[in-house]
Design a protein around this motif. Structure first.
Motif, PDB file in Angstrom:
ATOM      1  N   CYS A   1      15.033  25.332  81.363  1.00  0.00           N
ATOM      2  CA  CYS A   1      16.354  24.947  80.594  1.00  0.00           C
ATOM      3  C   CYS A   1      15.924  24.902  79.038  1.00  0.00           C
ATOM      4  O   CYS A   1      14.692  25.231  78.461  1.00  0.00           O
ATOM      5  CB  CYS A   1      16.173  23.192  80.398  1.00  0.00           C
ATOM      6  N   VAL A   2      17.266  26.224  78.230  1.00  0.00           N
ATOM      7  CA  VAL A   2      16.812  27.246  77.158  1.00  0.00           C
ATOM      8  C   VAL A   2      17.216  26.426  75.979  1.00  0.00           C
ATOM      9  O   VAL A   2      18.420  25.771  75.786  1.00  0.00           O
ATOM     10  CB  VAL A   2      17.386  28.082  77.515  1.00  0.00           C
ATOM     11  N   VAL A   3      16.522  25.788  75.082  1.00  0.00           N
ATOM     12  CA  VAL A   3      16.469  25.355  74.263  1.00  0.00           C
ATOM     13  C   VAL A   3      16.706  26.362  72.734  1.00  0.00           C
ATOM     14  O   VAL A   3      15.213  27.118  72.564  1.00  0.00           O
ATOM     15  CB  VAL A   3      16.167  23.657  73.942  1.00  0.00           C
TER      16      VAL A   3
ATOM     17  N   PHE B   1      16.262  15.195  83.459  1.00  0.00           N
ATOM     18  CA  PHE B   1      16.136  16.435  83.151  1.00  0.00           C
ATOM     19  C   PHE B   1      14.314  16.810  83.726  1.00  0.00           C
ATOM     20  O   PHE B   1      13.531  15.645  83.194  1.00  0.00           O
ATOM     21  CB  PHE B   1      15.952  17.099  81.845  1.00  0.00           C
ATOM     22  N   ASN B   2      14.193  17.286  84.096  1.00  0.00           N
ATOM     23  CA  ASN B   2      12.826  17.613  85.522  1.00  0.00           C
ATOM     24  C   ASN B   2      12.045  18.771  85.455  1.00  0.00           C
ATOM     25  O   ASN B   2      11.593  19.009  86.506  1.00  0.00           O
ATOM     26  CB  ASN B   2      12.783  17.352  86.639  1.00  0.00           C
ATOM     27  N   GLY B   3      12.935  19.376  84.992  1.00  0.00           N
ATOM     28  CA  GLY B   3      12.668  20.908  85.164  1.00  0.00           C
ATOM     29  C   GLY B   3      12.107  21.605  83.618  1.00  0.00           C
ATOM     30  O   GLY B   3      12.052  20.638  83.496  1.00  0.00           O
ATOM     31  N   LEU B   4      11.504  23.071  83.809  1.00  0.00           N
ATOM     32  CA  LEU B   4      10.435  23.360  82.638  1.00  0.00           C
ATOM     33  C   LEU B   4      11.724  23.480  81.103  1.00  0.00           C
ATOM     34  O   LEU B   4      13.112  23.575  81.710  1.00  0.00           O
ATOM     35  CB  LEU B   4       9.967  25.077  83.134  1.00  0.00           C
TER      36      LEU B   4
ATOM     37  N   ASN C   1      14.429  15.871  72.503  1.00  0.00           N
ATOM     38  CA  ASN C   1      15.422  14.982  73.248  1.00  0.00           C
ATOM     39  C   ASN C   1      15.881  15.183  74.254  1.00  0.00           C
ATOM     40  O   ASN C   1      16.731  14.147  74.382  1.00  0.00           O
ATOM     41  CB  ASN C   1      17.244  15.512  71.504  1.00  0.00           C
ATOM     42  N   MET C   2      15.461  16.312  75.402  1.00  0.00           N
ATOM     43  CA  MET C   2      16.405  16.700  76.342  1.00  0.00           C
ATOM     44  C   MET C   2      15.420  15.202  77.530  1.00  0.00           C
ATOM     45  O   MET C   2      15.737  15.068  77.961  1.00  0.00           O
ATOM     46  CB  MET C   2      15.348  18.276  76.957  1.00  0.00           C
TER      47      MET C   2
END
Ligand SMILES: [Zn+2]
Length: 198
Positions: free
Chosen positions: A80-82, A97-100, A90-91
């Motif tokens: 996930c790109v933030v 969400f359980n990814g990187l 916040n994510m």
């Protein structure tokens, strides 16, 4: 400048703190006991010396790589790109969400002189290939700059032939990940729009 005015001046630069609030805080500290003030000063001092960017994802951490990057239970094939390091928090608060993660360190903004080269885009492309990533979720904010950056990223990632998605528009336009409530954020994560199937 006297000590009190100097402190008010420094405090006024804190986001959301006007001169009035800054002065209120300064007087509060003036009336606090020395131990409280010393602890506060130490904690501020420790912040920059102990907290750094994770060399892998870019979020704030005291250990490198950070606990998320090192967590064996996380799905390593989804990144996930933030925009900013604080967006990770916040994510994470959605617990959906359980990814990187991958922190860009800003968005493309010609007005502010920020181009793709100033962001951690090259590092992202390297990671996608190295970590055998299957999907990238672009979670930049729904602002003009956030959309421009998402579009640019999608174009850069496309040749790697993986799934690319963008957070659904449940986020208010011109809104910010930081001010979005948990429910809205998790809804936009689950309803994310596929930009490319790879
Ligand atoms: Zn990390």
């Amino acid at each position: 400048m006297d000590a009190l005015s100097a402190l008010v001046k420094s405090l006024s630069r804190i986001p959301g703190m006007g001169p009035k609030s800054a002065s209120r805080v300064a007087y509060f500290l003036l009336n606090s006991d020395q131990e409280y003030n010393s602890t506060l000063a130490d904690r501020i001092e420790n912040l920059k010396s102990r907290v750094h960017h994770c060399s892998v994802c870019g979020r704030f951490t005291e250990e490198d790589p950070c606990s998320i990057c090192e967590d064996p239970t996380r799905e390593r094939a989804i990144i996930c790109v933030v925009e900013e390091a604080r967006d990770v928090q916040n994510m994470e608060s959605t617990r959906e969400f359980n990814g990187l993660y991958h922190v860009l360190g800003g968005v493309i903004s010609p007005i502010d002189g920020i181009g793709p080269d100033q962001l951690r885009i090259k590092e992202l492309l390297e990671r996608i290939q190295k970590e055998n990533c299957k999907e990238v979720i672009i979670a930049t904010n729904p602002t003009v700059e956030g959309d421009t950056t998402a579009f640019y990223l999608a174009r850069e990632i496309e040749p790697l032939r993986i799934k690319i998605s963008r957070l659904a528009s449940g986020l208010p336009v011109g809104g910010d990940l930081e001010y979005t409530d948990r429910l809205t954020l998790s809804r936009s994560l689950n309803g994310r729009i596929t930009l490319s199937n790879g």
